[in-house]
Write an enzyme that holds these catalytic residues in place. Structure first.
Site, short mmCIF file in Angstrom:
data_model
loop_
_atom_site.label_atom_id
_atom_site.label_comp_id
_atom_site.label_asym_id
_atom_site.label_seq_id
_atom_site.Cartn_x
_atom_site.Cartn_y
_atom_site.Cartn_z
N VAL A 60 10.54 -4.69 1.60
CA VAL A 60 8.94 -4.64 2.61
C VAL A 60 7.46 -5.25 1.71
O VAL A 60 8.09 -4.98 0.15
CB VAL A 60 9.01 -3.28 3.16
CG1 VAL A 60 10.35 -2.76 4.18
CG2 VAL A 60 9.00 -2.09 2.30
N THR A 111 0.63 -6.53 -0.08
CA THR A 111 -0.32 -6.26 -0.84
C THR A 111 -1.41 -7.49 -1.54
O THR A 111 -2.45 -7.45 -1.87
CB THR A 111 0.62 -6.61 -2.12
OG1 THR A 111 1.57 -6.00 -1.98
CG2 THR A 111 -0.17 -6.56 -3.67
N ALA A 112 -1.30 -8.28 -0.74
CA ALA A 112 -2.02 -9.84 -0.63
C ALA A 112 -3.40 -8.82 0.14
O ALA A 112 -5.16 -8.48 -0.67
CB ALA A 112 -2.08 -10.69 0.24
N HIS A 155 2.45 -17.48 -2.06
CA HIS A 155 3.17 -18.45 -2.99
C HIS A 155 2.47 -19.38 -3.36
O HIS A 155 2.09 -19.89 -4.02
CB HIS A 155 3.98 -18.33 -1.48
CG HIS A 155 4.74 -16.53 -1.16
ND1 HIS A 155 4.62 -15.60 -2.51
CD2 HIS A 155 4.93 -15.94 -0.55
CE1 HIS A 155 5.06 -14.71 -1.58
NE2 HIS A 155 5.45 -14.41 -1.15
#
Length: 284
Positions: A60, A111-112, A155
């Protein structure tokens, strides 16, 4: 230590870093490790699975931890922390002032997103305007077409945003590393506390052994990695693995735990997530 009789239900992404880490374990090449029943799902899906208490073991986002640590324990290995791999804020015009502007993000449980809100709190007087959640693949076209003022991307978009005529306004990872000196907490491995302390310890040992097996013989994992990487160039897959599978994957260590607690403590202070208890990250 005896492995559970039934295979453990595990969910992780088809991304190269996850398949690289778990290949040896998933194929029964980690002596004494529990058998795995693997489901592939992107991290926004596994976040929801964890919040609903589904599956024994899950990969996760660290951002979901404050919502699930009553039921799940954080394993001290197997996940992803990194440097130089943070999300970017993109705009159509260089140097756009984001005060009061609309920003597209791929998720509010990531998190981003937390890094973005912490960056904005430090650098955007008065704060940004509306935050719009949209599918990741729609964000850069939406910024290009003026549907939103800015977009938060992750990414491979780090390497392709110029194709949309966009500009990098800021790198969230650079801001985090500059202000904390710590790595960026990305993906965590969780296991249900109800499995019991002995099984949790075995899971951590198994994850470490699987990582080491992958490092010892990288070619052994390549067919599994490429089978699930979906048209990704092998060289790009290798770069992906090199960036996200590192010393923190084998052991979070003091810096890893400091990064996780630092992110979630700062996010809680901004009202973005519930506060962590003092022992919430303790293992097992």
């Amino acid at each position: 230590m005896t492995a559970p009789a039934e295979p453990l239900k595990i969910a992780y992404s088809p991304c190269p870093n996850d398949t690289f880490v778990f290949e040896a374990w998933a194929h029964g090449r980690v002596p004494g490790a529990p058998a795995l029943d693997v489901t592939f799902a992107d991290i926004d899906i596994t976040n929801g699975m964890a919040e609903r208490g589904e599956f024994d073991v899950l990969k996760v986002s660290y951002a979901v931890l404050p919502y699930v640590l009553d039921e799940y324990a954080l394993l001290p290995c197997g996940g992803a922390l990194g440097r130089g791999c943070g999300p970017l804020v993109l705009t159509r015009e260089a140097g756009t002032d984001l005060a009061g502007r609309t920003v597209a993000v791929p998720s509010e449980r990531s998190t981003a997103y937390l890094l973005f809100r912490l960056w904005a709190a430090d650098t955007v007087p008065g704060g940004v305007g509306e935050v719009v959640v949209m599918p990741f693949h729609e964000i850069m076209p939406a910024v290009r077409d003026g549907k939103v003022d800015a977009g938060l991307v992750i990414h491979e978009a780090r390497f392709t945003y110029q194709n949309y005529g966009l500009h990098k306004l800021a790198d969230m990872g650079e801001h985090w590393e500059r202000t904390t000196g710590l790595p960026i907490p990305l993906g965590a491995i969780l296991a249900k506390r109800s499995l019991g302390e002995a099984t949790l310890e075995l899971l951590a040992e198994s994850a470490r052994a699987s990582v080491r097996a992958a490092w010892d013989d990288p070619e052994r994992s390549r067919p599994y990695v490429m089978e699930h990487a979906q048209e990704m160039d092998p060289a790009v897959a290798d770069q992906h693995i090199g960036l996200y599978v590192n010393e923190f994957t084998a052991d979070l260590g003091a810096d890893g735990y400091a990064a996780v607690r630092g992110l979630l403590t700062r996010a809680a202070a901004e009202g973005l997530v519930p506060p962590l208890g003092p022992d919430a990250l303790a293992f097992p």
